[in-house]
Write an enzyme that holds these catalytic residues in place. Structure first.
Site, mmCIF file in Angstrom:
data_model
loop_
_atom_site.group_PDB
_atom_site.id
_atom_site.type_symbol
_atom_site.label_atom_id
_atom_site.label_comp_id
_atom_site.label_asym_id
_atom_site.label_seq_id
_atom_site.Cartn_x
_atom_site.Cartn_y
_atom_site.Cartn_z
ATOM 1 N N TYR A 33 6.392 -8.624 8.626
ATOM 2 C CA TYR A 33 6.037 -7.202 8.734
ATOM 3 C C TYR A 33 6.309 -6.696 10.141
ATOM 4 O O TYR A 33 6.211 -7.437 11.121
ATOM 5 C CB TYR A 33 4.549 -6.990 8.443
ATOM 6 C CG TYR A 33 4.110 -7.318 7.040
ATOM 7 C CD1 TYR A 33 4.151 -6.356 6.033
ATOM 8 C CD2 TYR A 33 3.625 -8.583 6.719
ATOM 9 C CE1 TYR A 33 3.731 -6.648 4.749
ATOM 10 C CE2 TYR A 33 3.204 -8.887 5.442
ATOM 11 C CZ TYR A 33 3.264 -7.919 4.454
ATOM 12 O OH TYR A 33 2.845 -8.223 3.186
ATOM 13 N N ARG A 35 -3.787 -5.164 7.860
ATOM 14 C CA ARG A 35 -4.846 -4.233 8.260
ATOM 15 C C ARG A 35 -6.019 -4.988 8.881
ATOM 16 O O ARG A 35 -6.655 -4.508 9.825
ATOM 17 C CB ARG A 35 -5.344 -3.451 7.038
ATOM 18 C CG ARG A 35 -4.402 -2.368 6.570
ATOM 19 C CD ARG A 35 -4.934 -1.730 5.311
ATOM 20 N NE ARG A 35 -4.996 -2.683 4.206
ATOM 21 C CZ ARG A 35 -5.620 -2.454 3.057
ATOM 22 N NH1 ARG A 35 -6.276 -1.318 2.886
ATOM 23 N NH2 ARG A 35 -5.600 -3.341 2.092
ATOM 24 N N ASP A 59 -7.025 1.295 8.239
ATOM 25 C CA ASP A 59 -5.726 1.935 8.458
ATOM 26 C C ASP A 59 -5.942 3.429 8.678
ATOM 27 O O ASP A 59 -7.075 3.922 8.663
ATOM 28 C CB ASP A 59 -4.748 1.659 7.309
ATOM 29 C CG ASP A 59 -5.231 2.188 5.969
ATOM 30 O OD1 ASP A 59 -5.990 3.173 5.932
ATOM 31 O OD2 ASP A 59 -4.860 1.609 4.932
ATOM 32 N N ASP A 84 0.839 -1.195 0.000
ATOM 33 C CA ASP A 84 0.000 0.000 0.000
ATOM 34 C C ASP A 84 0.876 1.246 0.000
ATOM 35 O O ASP A 84 2.028 1.213 0.480
ATOM 36 C CB ASP A 84 -0.888 0.025 1.244
ATOM 37 C CG ASP A 84 -1.955 -1.051 1.215
ATOM 38 O OD1 ASP A 84 -2.294 -1.513 0.113
ATOM 39 O OD2 ASP A 84 -2.438 -1.428 2.298
#
Length: 316
Positions: free
Chosen positions: A70, A181, A84, A42
């Site tokens: 992550y 997310r 988010d 993203d």
């Protein structure tokens, strides 16, 4: 010999740039249209973006299914329309600061292992030919079905308080196709306080680390930057079993012919995530004496059949 570039490029994507922006910039810098990626990030996210250049684009099939790592910051206390920080607030603010470590650990444990995850409504998944995010932004109701994913690690590494919000720093190891997310959303929902992602950084894709990645300058900056491409043989050997071939076998494979070989197939150095084809097709990388990728093979009885052949002038 061809002067066209071939290989794999590891990029540390900057914030507020789309993956498409990075691909377009690399195409311009390397002077080739043949550039693709093995999974988007993203615009808000930073970190490792794996790009294939030239014949490297054909190797992306064997990289896209690798596990990911992550580092994320999750804010508990409010949900958003996009799960988010870029989305609109949903509902009222809830005080999440009283949540204990034991309470959080119980909810985190429910999100570990093999789970069924409902992707974010602003994901790039297609519904009847249209992206989910396009439908959501058009005001349509978007309903996505749960998909199986595996969360190998979901660990909180730090916590802080800002007003009524509880911010959690976390590290996550997961299979390809996981939406971090959605993990933030589901963690907040489990406590009835709402949750969303405020920061995301991809630090690894399979065996590849963001520490080995390079920055790609924005348009108008660093037009003379050097972008180091990793050879196809080096990359293939890190994710696939390998078979050493001699010159005659390399020539045969280059012509699309099958070969027979008594050589032992060397396993991939370590499991870095389930490859989408490994159970049925068991792809094997054929490497010459110099470690160049000659072809990707599939065993067919007592012989090896090339399923992907690298042209001679692109072997690296």
């Amino acid at each position: 010999m061809s002067t066209a570039p071939h290989g794999i490029l590891l990029v540390d994507k900057a914030p507020e740039r789309t993956s498409h922006d990075v691909v377009a910039r690399v195409r311009w810098l390397l002077g080739t249209k043949k550039v693709g990626h093995a999974g988007t990030l993203d615009p808000m996210a930073t970190g490792l973006l794996v790009l294939g250049v030239g014949q490297g684009t054909r190797l992306l099939t064997y990289l896209v299914g690798l596990d990911k790592t992550y580092r994320a910051t999750i804010r508990l206390g409010r949900a958003t329309t996009t799960d988010d920080r870029e989305g609109e607030p949903l509902g009222d603010v809830a005080d999440a600061t009283a949540l204990s470590e034991d309470q959080l650990e119980q909810s985190l444990n429910a999100l570990r292992g093999d789970i069924a995850q409902v992707p974010s409504t602003v994901s790039a998944l297609k519904i009847d030919g249209r992206r989910a995010y396009a439908r959501a932004r058009a005001g349509e109701d978007v309903e996505l079905t749960a998909r199986p994913v595996r969360i190998s690690r979901f660990a909180v590494t730090g916590r802080s308080v800002e007003g009524p919000f509880l911010d959690l720093d976390a590290v996550i190891d997961c299979t390809s196709g996981t939406y971090v997310r959605a993990l933030a959303r589901d963690l907040g929902a489990a406590h009835g306080v709402g949750g969303h992602l405020t920061a995301l950084r991809r630090t690894a894709v399979g065996p590849f680390s963001v520490e080995d990645a390079v920055d790609v300058p924005a348009r108008g900056e660093g037009d003379d930057v050097e972008l180091p491409l990793h050879g196809l043989g080096t990359i293939a050997a890190r994710v696939l079993p390998t078979l050493a071939v001699d010159e005659a076998q390399a020539e045969a494979l280059g012509s699309g012919r099958r070969i027979r070989s008594e050589a032992v197939v060397a396993p991939a150095p370590a499991p870095h995530g389930r490859h989408p084809l490994e159970v049925q097709d068991r792809p094997v990388a054929a490497l010459d004496a110099a470690g160049h990728l000659i072809a990707i093979l599939q065993q067919d009885g007592s012989s090896w059949r090339p399923r992907l052949v690298v042209p001679v002038d692109a072997r690296c």
